[in-house]
Structure formats: structure tokens, C-alpha cells
Design a protein around this motif. Structure first.
Motif, PDB file in Angstrom:
ATOM      1  N   TRP B   6      -4.548 -13.919 -13.032  1.00 44.45           N
ATOM      2  CA  TRP B   6      -4.999 -13.646 -11.659  1.00 44.45           C
ATOM      3  C   TRP B   6      -6.504 -13.913 -11.550  1.00 44.45           C
ATOM      4  N   CYS B  28      -8.531 -11.225 -15.028  1.00 47.04           N
ATOM      5  CA  CYS B  28      -7.372 -10.347 -14.970  1.00 47.04           C
ATOM      6  C   CYS B  28      -6.161 -11.178 -15.337  1.00 47.04           C
ATOM      7  N   GLN B  30      -1.882 -11.001 -16.311  1.00 47.33           N
ATOM      8  CA  GLN B  30      -0.673 -10.179 -16.249  1.00 47.33           C
ATOM      9  C   GLN B  30       0.314 -10.620 -17.318  1.00 47.33           C
ATOM     10  N   ILE B  32       4.087 -10.556 -18.136  1.00 45.01           N
ATOM     11  CA  ILE B  32       5.321 -10.344 -17.388  1.00 45.01           C
ATOM     12  C   ILE B  32       6.471 -10.184 -18.374  1.00 45.01           C
ATOM     13  N   LEU B  37       4.779  -3.820 -15.199  1.00 41.60           N
ATOM     14  CA  LEU B  37       3.558  -4.409 -14.648  1.00 41.60           C
ATOM     15  C   LEU B  37       2.436  -4.111 -15.627  1.00 41.60           C
ATOM     16  N   LEU B  39      -1.336  -5.341 -17.160  1.00 46.50           N
ATOM     17  CA  LEU B  39      -2.520  -6.173 -16.963  1.00 46.50           C
ATOM     18  C   LEU B  39      -3.473  -6.017 -18.132  1.00 46.50           C
ATOM     19  N   SER B  42      -9.333  -5.838 -15.384  1.00 45.60           N
ATOM     20  CA  SER B  42      -9.179  -5.595 -13.947  1.00 45.60           C
ATOM     21  C   SER B  42     -10.400  -6.143 -13.219  1.00 45.60           C
ATOM     22  N   ALA B  46      -7.622  -9.086 -10.030  1.00 49.07           N
ATOM     23  CA  ALA B  46      -6.584  -8.059  -9.835  1.00 49.07           C
ATOM     24  C   ALA B  46      -6.306  -7.828  -8.355  1.00 49.07           C
ATOM     25  N   LEU B  49      -3.387  -9.847  -6.876  1.00 47.73           N
ATOM     26  CA  LEU B  49      -2.113  -9.195  -7.193  1.00 47.73           C
ATOM     27  C   LEU B  49      -1.966  -7.945  -6.328  1.00 47.73           C
ATOM     28  N   ILE B  66       1.582   0.981 -13.108  1.00 50.62           N
ATOM     29  CA  ILE B  66       0.823  -0.198 -13.516  1.00 50.62           C
ATOM     30  C   ILE B  66       0.045   0.130 -14.785  1.00 50.62           C
ATOM     31  N   ILE B  68      -2.792  -0.894 -17.478  1.00 45.62           N
ATOM     32  CA  ILE B  68      -3.978  -1.755 -17.568  1.00 45.62           C
ATOM     33  C   ILE B  68      -4.674  -1.548 -18.909  1.00 45.62           C
TER      34      ILE B  68
END
Ligand SMILES: [Zn+2]
Ligand SMILES: [Zn+2]
Lengths: 298, 276
Positions: B6, B28, B30, B32, B37, B39, B42, B46, B49, B66, B68
Motif C-alpha cells: 500500500w 505499508c 499487507q 494476505i 488482515l 500489515l 503503518s 495504510a 487501505l 487488524i 500491525i
């Protein structure tokens, strides 16, 4: 005098294909002053970083003046990357308000350079730096004939609007500023100040801003929101509010500015369309701020 | 497992028509895997997203968990957090990980929410539920096994993370890697399917900017060869590099033949990379 727009976004810089026409960098404006051997800027968003990285540390002019509206991130994040700061022979003067309760610009400027938050050593910043505190309403003179006046805006903390006059021309920047109606008093201690007569406080503020902008050639104004999506207590204005102030003040040109990070190029163009005729009937030209553009202050 | 960037920029966002391919938002990434979710970093990336997630929070009444992982406190690695839209919703739960003590992690992130820098008060006053975790040696998140190593930066603790899926796919993310040889990182990256390393400087720029402590592209690729990584993505692009500059650097690196059969590329924002 001309104004150059290095960054036009509000809240944060953003990069998405749908908005690169107007640009994704956050607030940075330069006043180009013919005949002067110093530089004058307003705020240090990501637009300033890019301008500074391109300039490098060896610059033609050695003295840099900055007008600081306030210390929110979108107006600050570019400073550490403004390469002229790395040159020990350069001189910087920052004009900033002195908040009563919140952290000062000085603390936050150096806080951005704090260990652990940047990959380069703090002592890379070698220029001579002077921070001058000013009060809302105070007038300054830079180099004998550049006159700057200030006005406190309806935004969190103590946020200043600036008007620069040079060689009979004028340009003002009103970022960030919310509608003050209905007790939306965002300035530090304004709630207490206004508590006995809120309506009068609001009228005084609005009248004062119109006087501040009176017959200004070019005004750059916060139009983050529209009338439809306005969140008044977020501290930002709309094209309609900006157009009203500027036509009441008989301004020549209004530049819509501080575009929301969500605004696509189409959304920004629509903002201009929404007020262009209202402006025209008052003799006011309305355009949208686009990164990289330069406008005359006449 | 898949990977989506991202944000790919180092230092400061670089929004421009000249950065459309490789991206203009700060870091950032991700991971998958199933519905998790996850990451790493950030940065401002971010928030793109976040815009999509906010849409689903409002329209589908979705509540998101989420995860992180914080690699360090450089602004470009964290600055998107106060603007990451799920944090404005009570239904969201942010889980933030680092090997640092929880109090240090809180301090390092909370400065972003200082009410002189932002319209907010503090990280723990945001509407979302925010949980911080001090990572021990190994952690299970969203079905993945996560490990870390320090990245040997002198000015601030920095970490690289490895994610392993149950079916044997692996990703290592260490885009703030330093220039000097890091045996622990080589070991962590051993046989990784996909290794994400830093590409801020060329070797010549690295030599001129040693105080910055970031590895050069060349040093990152050599590390990947030592680790026998299967594929490398270089991220953390310099803010002044245009798409055409990155293509030119890539062509030079490919032509140099210094990196044998190593498969490598420069990370592009919005592209989804399959981990095979
Ligand atoms: Zn702003
Ligand atoms: Zn603001």
C-alpha cells in the motif's frame, strides 16, 4: 509578487491515480518576491520536502523566512527534509504563534528531528535557526518593505492566517479555518471568551476576517469540505464559505486549497464549479490550487 | 500467501504522475492469508487501505481485527496510524506488535496523536480498541507463524519479520535493513520464498550517506543471495526516484550480472505478489 503552490492537500499527503492532477502533497506555499535575495515560505508540509530535496543544501539565497500557521502534521512533516536546513551558512527565521497550553512550534519542530524518528543524525540540521513568537493580530515587517499581517483562525490551538503585501500587491493564506457559527469555537480558550455573548463573538470574528482580507489580490482559502459533507468541528471550511468571505472582502482571486485527501480530481473541479458563478457576480475569480502552479498576486 | 504494497516510499510521500507505477505513499505492506488482515508498517499507504475498510465498516457494518507489525519508529513507517480510518470506529480492534517493551511501543506511537501535532488526544483515547503486544520469540497470528530479528540500526531499534504459512510458504519483510552484514537476518531469510529488503540508495549513494545506515540495493541483493532467498522485492524507494529512474537502476543491476540467478524486482504499489 507571485505565490507558488508546492503542496495543496490537507490532513495528509496522499498518492492515488485519481487525484494526481491537482497533486497529493500537503501544505507548502512560497511567496516569490522579485528583487529580494531571501526566500519566504508558509508552512512545511510534504510539498516543502520535495521542493527542498530538489533545491539541495547549496542554494543561491541564504536566508529563509517561514510563516507558520500551526503545527498539525500536514503542515509540519516536510521540514526535516528541507535540505537548505543542512547548510551551516544558511539562516532561518520562523514566525509562529505562541500557544498558551499546547506544545510550542519550537518543541514540535525539534521533536520531529528527535532520535529514533528519522534515519539521519539530528546534527545534520546545521543552519542557524531563530524562532520568533508573534501574537494573533500582530504585524511584521520583513526586510523593510515586505509587510505581513496576521489573524487568528477558527481552528484547533492558535492557528494564524497571514497576509503578505509587497510592491502594492497582496496575497493571503487562510488555512485551516472552520465556520464559527453555533458555538463552533475551536481556538484555544475561545469557548470561555465567548460564553457571555456567543453571537457577538462570532460576528466579530467574521467581520474581522472580512476586514483582514479587504481588497486582497489573491486569497488561498481552506475548502477541505463541501456544504454537503461539512464536519464543522473538524476545523475546515467549504467553497461556499470561502467565496462568501472573499466576495464580502472584494478580493480579486480565490484559490480553493487544502483539498481533502479523499478528493479526486473530479471532486476538486466540482468544487470550483459549485461557486464559480457566485464568485463571478461579485467580480471574484475562483480557481483550484494545483501543485506546482504559480499565481500572480494581482 | 500473497503480498500487497500500500506504500513503498521511504522518508516522505512522493505523490506524482512520475511515481504512478512504483508508488508514492510511505511504507505499508499487507500480508494476505485467509481472512486475516496483517500489515507491516503503518506509513501513509495504510490510509488507502483504510478508505476501503471504512467503506465496508459503514456499508456492511463490518468489524475488523487488524494486526500491525511495527519495524521501527521512523516517521515514514508509522505516520499513517492517526489517519488509518478503522481507528475512528469503536467496532475496530487494532493489534500492534513489536519486540519492544509495551511502554516503549506506546510512547513511540503515541507522539503521532499528540494534540499539538493532530486533532487527537492520545492513542488510547481513539475510538477503536487498540492492544499492544511485546512479541516473544515466536507468535501465531491469523494462521501464520511469525518470527523476528533486530536489524542492527544504531539510532533506533528496528526489526525484520518472517511469516510462515502451514503449507510452507514464507515471507520476510526487512525494508529498513542496514548496510553492514547481519548474520541473524541472513539466517531468518534463509530459503524465504519472498524477501522484502530496502532499496533507498545505490551503492554510490550509500557510501555518501553512511550515517543514514540503510543498506544499498547492491548490499540488499547480496544478502538475499547469501540467504538463498527465492525472490527479492526491493522497497523503501527514495522520494526523488521517478518510475523511469527505478527502471534505469533495475536495468543496470540486471546487466551487472553480480547477482547470478537471483530473481529480483522493485516493489510496486497496489500490485499483488503471489508467494510461491
Ligand atoms: Zn491542515
Ligand atoms: Zn490543522
Amino acid at each position: 509578487m507571485r505565490v507558488k503552490l508546492h503542496g495543496v492537500r490537507g490532513s495528509r499527503p496522499t498518492h492515488k491515480n485519481s487525484l494526481l492532477g491537482y497533486g497529493g502533497n500537503s501544505t507548502s506555499i512560497q511567496f516569490l518576491l522579485p528583487g529580494k535575495d531571501f526566500e519566504l515560505y508558509l508552512d512545511g508540509g510534504s510539498g516543502l520536502a520535495h521542493h527542498g530535496l530538489r533545491l539541495g543544501s547549496q542554494t543561491k539565497n541564504r536566508k529563509f523566512y517561514f510563516l507558520v500557521t500551526h503545527t498539525h502534521w500536514d503542515h509540519m512533516i516536510g521540514y526535516p527534509f528541507f535540505a537548505p536546513l543542512y547548510n551551516p551558512n544558511n539562516e532561518f527565521v520562523f514566525y509562529t504563534s505562541s500557544p498558551l497550553e499546547k506544545d510550542s512550534f519550537e518543541k514540535l519542530f525539534y521533536g520531529q528531528l528527535a532520535k529514533g524518528h528519522l534515519p539521519f543524525p539530528r546534527d545534520l540540521v546545521k543552519a542557524k535557526i531563530e524562532i520568533k513568537l508573534i501574537k494573533p493580530g500582530e504585524k511584521l515587517v520583513i526586510d523593510t518593505d515586505v509587510h505581513v499581517s496576521t489573524y487568528q483562525l477558527n481552528h484547533q490551538g492558535i492557528t494564524l492566517g497571514f497576509r503578505v503585501e509587497y510592491q502594492g500587491e497582496s496575497a493571503a493564506v487562510i488555512t485551516d479555518n472552520a465556520p464559527i457559527e453555533n458555538g463552533n469555537h475551536l481556538g484555544e480558550h475561545w469557548k470561555e471568551l465567548a460564553k457571555d455573548n456567543s453571537a457577538q463573538f462570532e460576528k466579530d470574528f467574521n467581520d474581522g476576517l472580512v476586514r483582514f482580507l479587504h481588497r486582497c489580490n489573491t486569497v488561498i482559502f481552506d475548502t477541505h469540505f463541501t456544504e454537503e459533507n461539512l464536519k464543522a468541528d473538524w476545523g475546515h471550511s467549504t467553497p461556499h464559505r470561502a467565496t462568501k468571505f472573499c466576495s464580502d472582502a472584494q478580493v480579486g482571486r480565490l484559490i480553493l486549497f487544502h483539498h481533502a485527501p479523499e478528493d479526486t480530481d473530479q471532486a476538486v473541479a466540482d468544487k470550483v464549479t459549485s461557486v464559480i458563478n457566485i464568485g463571478k457576480s461579485a467580480g471574484l475569480e475562483v480557481v483550484a490550487a494545483r501543485e506546482g502552479d504559480e499565481w500572480p498576486a494581482k | 500467501m500473497k503480498l500487497k504494497f500500500w506504500g513503498t516510499r521511504a522518508l516522505i510521500s512522493s505523490p506524482s504522475k512520475d511515481t504512478k507505477v512504483y508508488g508514492g505513499n510511505t511504507g505499508c505492506l499487507q500480508i494476505i492469508y485467509d481472512d486475516a488482515l496483517i500489515l507491516v508498517g503503518s506509513g501513509y499507504g495504510a490510509t488507502n487501505l483504510g478508505e476501503e475498510l471504512m467503506d465496508r465498516i459503514i456499508r456492511e457494518k463490518k468489524a475488523f481485527n487488524i494486526h500491525i507489525f511495527i519495524s521501527n519508529f521512523h516517521w515514514d513507517h508509522i505516520q499513517g496510524l492517526p489517519f488509518f480510518q478503522p481507528i475512528y470506529f469503536k467496532s475496530s480492534h487494532l493489534h500492534i506488535y513489536s519486540p519492544m517493551a509495551k511502554s516503549d511501543l506506546y510512547e513511540g506511537l503515541n507522539v503521532l496523536f499528540n494534540e499539538s501535532y493532530s486533532p487527537f488526544e492520545a492513542l488510547n483515547k481513539m475510538p477503536a480498541n487498540v492492544s499492544l503486544y511485546q512479541m516473544q520469540e515466536e507468535l501465531a497470528v491469523g494462521g501464520l507463524k511469525v518470527r523476528y530479528v533486530p536489524l542492527d540500526r544504531s539510532e533506533t531499534p528496528s526489526f525484520g519479520y518472517r511469516f510462515d504459512s502451514p503449507n510452507g510458504e514464507s515471507v520476510v519483510v526487512a525494508s529498513a535493513n542496514a548496510g553492514e552484514e547481519n548474520k541473524a537476518l541472513i539466517q531468518l531469510s534463509s530459503e524465504a520464498d519472498l524477501l522484502v529488503l530496502g532499496g533507498l540508495f545505490t551503492e554510490a549513494e550509500y557510501k555518501a550517506n553512511k550515517a543514514w545506515g540503510f543498506a544499498s540495493l547492491e548490499r540488499s541483493l547480496k544478502l538475499a543471495m547469501q540467504a538463498k532467498a527465492h525472490k527479492v522485492l526491493l522497497s523503501h524507494h527514495h522520494p526523488l526516484r521517478r518510475d523511469s529512474d527505478i527502471v534505469a537502476i533495475k536495468e543496470k543491476l540486471v546487466a551487472s550480472k553480480d547477482f547470478g540467478h537471483l530473481e529480483f524486482d522493485f516493489a510496486q504499489e497496489q500490485t499483488i505478489y503471489e508467494v510461491l
